[in-house]
Design a protein around this motif. Structure first.
Motif, mmCIF file in Angstrom:
data_model
loop_
_atom_site.group_PDB
_atom_site.id
_atom_site.type_symbol
_atom_site.label_atom_id
_atom_site.label_comp_id
_atom_site.label_asym_id
_atom_site.label_seq_id
_atom_site.Cartn_x
_atom_site.Cartn_y
_atom_site.Cartn_z
ATOM 1 N N ASP A 57 127.908 78.057 6.797
ATOM 2 C CA ASP A 57 127.403 78.001 5.431
ATOM 3 C C ASP A 57 127.933 79.193 4.650
ATOM 4 O OD1 ASP A 57 125.723 75.667 5.573
ATOM 5 O OD2 ASP A 57 124.353 76.838 6.814
ATOM 6 N N TYR A 58 128.549 78.898 3.520
ATOM 7 C CA TYR A 58 129.004 79.921 2.582
ATOM 8 C C TYR A 58 128.085 79.846 1.369
ATOM 9 C CZ TYR A 58 133.303 80.337 5.270
ATOM 10 O OH TYR A 58 134.224 80.566 6.272
ATOM 11 N N VAL A 59 127.377 80.947 1.098
ATOM 12 C CA VAL A 59 126.417 80.980 0.002
ATOM 13 C C VAL A 59 126.884 82.020 -1.007
ATOM 14 C CG1 VAL A 59 124.010 81.366 -0.626
ATOM 15 C CG2 VAL A 59 124.566 80.373 1.599
ATOM 16 N N GLY A 60 127.012 81.605 -2.262
ATOM 17 C CA GLY A 60 127.435 82.520 -3.313
ATOM 18 C C GLY A 60 126.448 82.536 -4.460
ATOM 19 N N TYR A 61 126.176 83.720 -4.985
ATOM 20 C CA TYR A 61 125.248 83.894 -6.107
ATOM 21 C C TYR A 61 125.910 84.821 -7.104
ATOM 22 C CZ TYR A 61 121.235 85.649 -8.751
ATOM 23 O OH TYR A 61 120.386 86.005 -9.750
ATOM 24 N N TYR A 62 125.848 84.454 -8.386
ATOM 25 C CA TYR A 62 126.439 85.293 -9.429
ATOM 26 C C TYR A 62 125.530 85.274 -10.656
ATOM 27 C CZ TYR A 62 129.640 87.020 -12.976
ATOM 28 O OH TYR A 62 130.205 87.739 -13.992
ATOM 29 N N LYS A 63 125.247 86.463 -11.193
ATOM 30 C CA LYS A 63 124.478 86.578 -12.434
ATOM 31 C C LYS A 63 125.329 87.371 -13.411
ATOM 32 C CE LYS A 63 120.115 88.063 -14.392
ATOM 33 N NZ LYS A 63 118.826 88.711 -14.135
ATOM 34 N N SER A 64 125.691 86.740 -14.524
ATOM 35 C CA SER A 64 126.540 87.378 -15.517
ATOM 36 C C SER A 64 125.745 88.421 -16.296
ATOM 37 C CB SER A 64 127.126 86.335 -16.472
ATOM 38 O OG SER A 64 126.117 85.857 -17.326
ATOM 39 N N PRO A 65 126.429 89.320 -17.003
ATOM 40 C CA PRO A 65 125.716 90.314 -17.808
ATOM 41 C C PRO A 65 124.840 89.686 -18.888
ATOM 42 C CG PRO A 65 127.998 90.960 -17.547
ATOM 43 C CD PRO A 65 127.864 89.587 -16.967
ATOM 44 N N ARG A 66 125.146 88.476 -19.298
ATOM 45 C CA ARG A 66 124.350 87.787 -20.315
ATOM 46 C C ARG A 66 123.151 87.053 -19.723
ATOM 47 N NH1 ARG A 66 126.602 88.526 -25.252
ATOM 48 N NH2 ARG A 66 128.849 88.743 -25.240
ATOM 49 N N GLY A 67 123.026 87.053 -18.401
ATOM 50 C CA GLY A 67 121.852 86.454 -17.772
ATOM 51 C C GLY A 67 122.062 85.071 -17.201
ATOM 52 N N LYS A 68 123.252 84.501 -17.322
ATOM 53 C CA LYS A 68 123.506 83.185 -16.740
ATOM 54 C C LYS A 68 123.628 83.325 -15.228
ATOM 55 C CE LYS A 68 125.942 80.988 -20.553
ATOM 56 N NZ LYS A 68 127.203 80.332 -20.937
ATOM 57 N N VAL A 69 122.957 82.439 -14.514
ATOM 58 C CA VAL A 69 122.957 82.482 -13.055
ATOM 59 C C VAL A 69 123.692 81.259 -12.525
ATOM 60 C CG1 VAL A 69 121.499 82.413 -11.004
ATOM 61 C CG2 VAL A 69 120.797 83.749 -12.983
ATOM 62 N N SER A 70 124.573 81.484 -11.563
ATOM 63 C CA SER A 70 125.226 80.359 -10.894
ATOM 64 C C SER A 70 125.120 80.574 -9.391
ATOM 65 C CB SER A 70 126.687 80.226 -11.325
ATOM 66 O OG SER A 70 127.418 81.360 -10.926
ATOM 67 N N LYS A 71 124.809 79.495 -8.704
ATOM 68 C CA LYS A 71 124.682 79.515 -7.249
ATOM 69 C C LYS A 71 125.566 78.410 -6.691
ATOM 70 C CE LYS A 71 119.837 80.728 -7.596
ATOM 71 N NZ LYS A 71 118.472 80.306 -7.327
ATOM 72 N N ARG A 72 126.094 78.668 -5.516
ATOM 73 C CA ARG A 72 126.920 77.645 -4.886
ATOM 74 C C ARG A 72 126.774 77.765 -3.381
ATOM 75 N NH1 ARG A 72 132.882 75.921 -6.736
ATOM 76 N NH2 ARG A 72 132.758 73.842 -5.872
ATOM 77 N N ILE A 73 126.553 76.639 -2.742
ATOM 78 C CA ILE A 73 126.445 76.586 -1.290
ATOM 79 C C ILE A 73 127.480 75.597 -0.784
ATOM 80 C CG2 ILE A 73 124.978 76.034 0.673
ATOM 81 C CD1 ILE A 73 122.586 76.739 -1.119
ATOM 82 N N VAL A 74 128.335 76.069 0.102
ATOM 83 C CA VAL A 74 129.355 75.224 0.715
ATOM 84 C C VAL A 74 129.068 75.193 2.209
ATOM 85 C CG1 VAL A 74 131.817 74.942 1.170
ATOM 86 C CG2 VAL A 74 131.052 75.816 -1.042
ATOM 87 N N THR A 75 128.915 73.993 2.750
ATOM 88 C CA THR A 75 128.636 73.816 4.171
ATOM 89 C C THR A 75 129.823 73.118 4.812
ATOM 90 O OG1 THR A 75 126.291 73.605 3.657
ATOM 91 C CG2 THR A 75 126.991 72.895 5.839
#
Length: 142
Positions: A66-84
């Motif tokens: 499982d590859y789990v990625g989390y990113y929160k931009s300086p403007r507050g947008k959140v993106s998550k991605r899980i690759v199995t």
């Protein structure tokens, strides 16, 4: 008096959002161009070279990474991605979460170029909306 002036200046700066917030990245940095290079039948070493070490690999179930990625931009947008990724006989057999979801779900790609491009696009759109607004003058027919 000085303390009051300093507090007022600090309040104005924070109210104008001039304080820069750092982007937050956690887990694996998952980019779509790396995922596009994944092919069924690749060995574990090839996948590790391409994507790096998986964040969640169980010692009891060696056929799943499982590859789990989390990113929160300086403007507050959140993106998550899980690759199995699933392996059979040390070959990549099945992939989940590899398709690009940014177009349909509004999740931005967490690489720096995309973040800068999206911020420029948002700024241009807000300028365009501001210029298209009516001037406030009402002309009535005689």
């Amino acid at each position: 008096m000085r303390l009051l002036l300093v507090l007022a200046c600090a309040g104005l700066l924070t109210a104008c959002q001039l304080v820069y917030k750092l982007p937050t990245r956690q887990g694996n940095v998952i980019e779509q161009k790396q995922l596009d290079q994944l092919k069924l039948g690749m060995t574990r070493e090839q996948v590790t070279y391409l994507l790096g070490t998986p964040l969640a690999a169980s010692p009891f179930r060696t056929d799943r990474w499982d590859y789990v990625g989390y990113y929160k931009s300086p403007r507050g947008k959140v993106s998550k991605r899980i690759v199995t990724l699933y392996f059979e006989q040390d070959k990549l057999a099945r992939m989940e979460g590899v398709e690009d979801t940014s177009a349909s779900a509004g999740i931005e790609n967490p690489d720096v170029k995309t973040v800068i491009r999206e911020e420029r696009k948002e700024a241009a759109e807000s300028e365009r909306e501001a210029s298209e607004r009516d001037s406030g003058v009402i002309i009535t027919p005689q």
